[in-house]
Design a protein around this motif. Structure first.
Motif, PDB file in Angstrom:
ATOM      1  N   VAL A 262       2.185 -12.197   6.844  1.00 57.16           N
ATOM      2  CA  VAL A 262       2.098 -10.557   7.387  1.00 57.16           C
ATOM      3  C   VAL A 262       3.162 -10.493   8.397  1.00 57.16           C
TER       4      VAL A 262
ATOM      5  N   VAL B 228      -0.785   3.457  -1.755  1.00 56.57           N
ATOM      6  CA  VAL B 228      -2.008   3.540  -0.713  1.00 56.57           C
ATOM      7  C   VAL B 228      -3.471   3.931  -1.200  1.00 56.57           C
TER       8      VAL B 228
ATOM      9  N   LEU C 269      -3.807   1.637  -4.394  1.00 54.22           N
ATOM     10  CA  LEU C 269      -4.838   0.184  -4.031  1.00 54.22           C
ATOM     11  C   LEU C 269      -6.139   0.640  -3.517  1.00 54.22           C
TER      12      LEU C 269
ATOM     13  N   ASN D 152      -1.179  -0.944   7.416  1.00 54.70           N
ATOM     14  CA  ASN D 152       0.096  -1.519   7.809  1.00 54.70           C
ATOM     15  C   ASN D 152      -0.216  -2.864   8.194  1.00 54.70           C
TER      16      ASN D 152
ATOM     17  N   LEU E 243      -4.663  -4.552   6.238  1.00 51.42           N
ATOM     18  CA  LEU E 243      -4.893  -4.879   5.405  1.00 51.42           C
ATOM     19  C   LEU E 243      -4.690  -5.927   4.187  1.00 51.42           C
ATOM     20  N   PRO E 244      -3.393  -5.986   4.897  1.00 49.04           N
ATOM     21  CA  PRO E 244      -2.991  -6.715   4.484  1.00 49.04           C
ATOM     22  C   PRO E 244      -3.528  -8.477   4.962  1.00 49.04           C
TER      23      PRO E 244
ATOM     24  N   LEU F  72      -6.516  -9.125   3.259  1.00 51.21           N
ATOM     25  CA  LEU F  72      -6.447  -9.716   1.990  1.00 51.21           C
ATOM     26  C   LEU F  72      -6.270 -10.902   2.118  1.00 51.21           C
TER      27      LEU F  72
ATOM     28  N   LEU G 205     -10.361  -7.215   0.788  1.00 55.11           N
ATOM     29  CA  LEU G 205      -9.428  -6.197   0.648  1.00 55.11           C
ATOM     30  C   LEU G 205     -10.897  -5.002   0.803  1.00 55.11           C
TER      31      LEU G 205
ATOM     32  N   GLN H  34       0.151  -2.309  -5.741  1.00 56.79           N
ATOM     33  CA  GLN H  34       0.231  -3.751  -4.941  1.00 56.79           C
ATOM     34  C   GLN H  34       1.782  -3.540  -4.396  1.00 56.79           C
TER      35      GLN H  34
ATOM     36  N   ILE I  73       1.351  -3.308   0.383  1.00 59.17           N
ATOM     37  CA  ILE I  73       1.037  -3.654   1.653  1.00 59.17           C
ATOM     38  C   ILE I  73       2.238  -4.107   1.994  1.00 59.17           C
TER      39      ILE I  73
ATOM     40  N   LEU J 174       4.212  -3.755   5.341  1.00 62.50           N
ATOM     41  CA  LEU J 174       4.442  -4.859   6.247  1.00 62.50           C
ATOM     42  C   LEU J 174       5.793  -4.394   7.124  1.00 62.50           C
TER      43      LEU J 174
END
Length: 293
Positions: free
Chosen positions: A14, A45, A48, A106, A109-110, A113, A121, A187, A190, A194
């Motif tokens: 991250v 997004v 996702l 931002n 979510l990461p 996951l 997620l 995909q 993420i 970031l």
């Protein structure tokens, strides 16, 4: 020792990706943040969110419980943040929205996951969607003096959430070729988010650092406490509880700065909150994960 290594494995990607964005700007390279943000929020997004919900193995009842807990948590944070702003004599238009809304997209979510896998997620996108709707309506009203329910209806992430929930409840699935296409688009979200976070922080000119430190610590304590109470009250399972606390307690979102800039609030003070709370999260998030895992 194993817990420490696990936490580092979660947070390192991250902050490394955010660091790439930060370094990119400092090295003088071009980064069109408006285009990238629009690409992520309009296309990547929503894909996702849709695919995560459609393919999740989570019981719909568990998602309903999390949704209720999320609404309760943000309701509690809103009320307590309003009291804090009033007690400190702060300008509501400048400070209340940043005290409520975190960077659930931002950053949240990461983290969900990496910390809790695909199940995490799936839970995280629900919290993110609820926060986004609250931000697009009440959050804009706080800063601008008028809400934007019409904008909510037009947001692709709202439609992605609604359709994903419908497919989840009905047990439907898109054709394999379409699922694979939507997965590839999702995909992108993420890493893009970031890197964009790092770019945004690098470009901000913070103001009122001392006040920002105090308010960031207060926000963190309020968000963790209320989210934990909401998770306990609605009897969430361990992963849902961890995701709720993690998402609600994320640092101030860059969108709070953009709204302040757009509608004439004190943008530099909000920038200070974004930068300080994000820096504090480097220490706070690993500690939180240590308790939640």
């Amino acid at each position: 020792m194993n817990l420490v290594l696990t936490v580092l494995e979660i947070v390192a990607p991250v902050f490394l990706l955010a660091g790439i964005g930060f370094a990119w700007v400092k090295l003088g390279f071009e980064y069109r943040i408006q285009f990238v943000t629009q690409l992520a929020m309009t296309l990547s997004v929503p894909c996702l969110i849709f695919v995560s919900l459609m393919t999740t193995q989570i019981d719909p009842a568990a998602l309903s419980a999390l949704s209720l807990a999320t609404v309760a948590a943000y309701g509690g944070v809103t009320l307590l943040a309003a009291v804090i702003v009033r007690v400190f004599g702060l300008n509501r238009r400048t400070y209340l929205a940043p005290m409520i809304f975190g960077n659930t997209g931002n950053l949240g979510l990461p983290l969900a996951l990496f910390a809790f896998g695909d199940t995490g997620l799936g839970y995280a996108v629900v919290v993110f969607a609820i926060m986004a709707i609250w931000s697009f309506t009440f959050g804009i009203w706080l800063v601008a003096g008028s809400g934007s329910f019409g904008k909510v209806i037009r947001e692709p992430l709202v439609w992605g959430t609604a359709l994903g929930a419908l497919f989840l409840v009905q047990g439907w699935e898109t054709p394999v070729f379409l699922t694979n296409t939507l997965s590839l688009l999702g995909q992108m979200a993420i890493p893009i988010m970031l890197i964009t976070l790092g770019v945004a922080v690098a470009r901000l000119s913070p103001g009122g650092i001392g006040r920002a430190v105090v308010l960031s610590l207060i926000k963190l304590a309020i968000c963790i406490g209320i989210a934990a109470l909401a998770g306990w009250f609605f009897d969430l399972d361990k992963i849902a509880f961890g995701v709720l606390v993690l998402q609600v307690a994320t640092p101030v979102a860059v969108t709070s700065y953009l709204l302040a800039e757009k509608y004439g609030a004190d943008a530099q003070s909000v920038a200070g909150l974004v930068v300080v709370s994000t820096v504090l999260s480097v220490a706070a998030l690993p500690l939180m994960l240590g308790f939640l895992l």
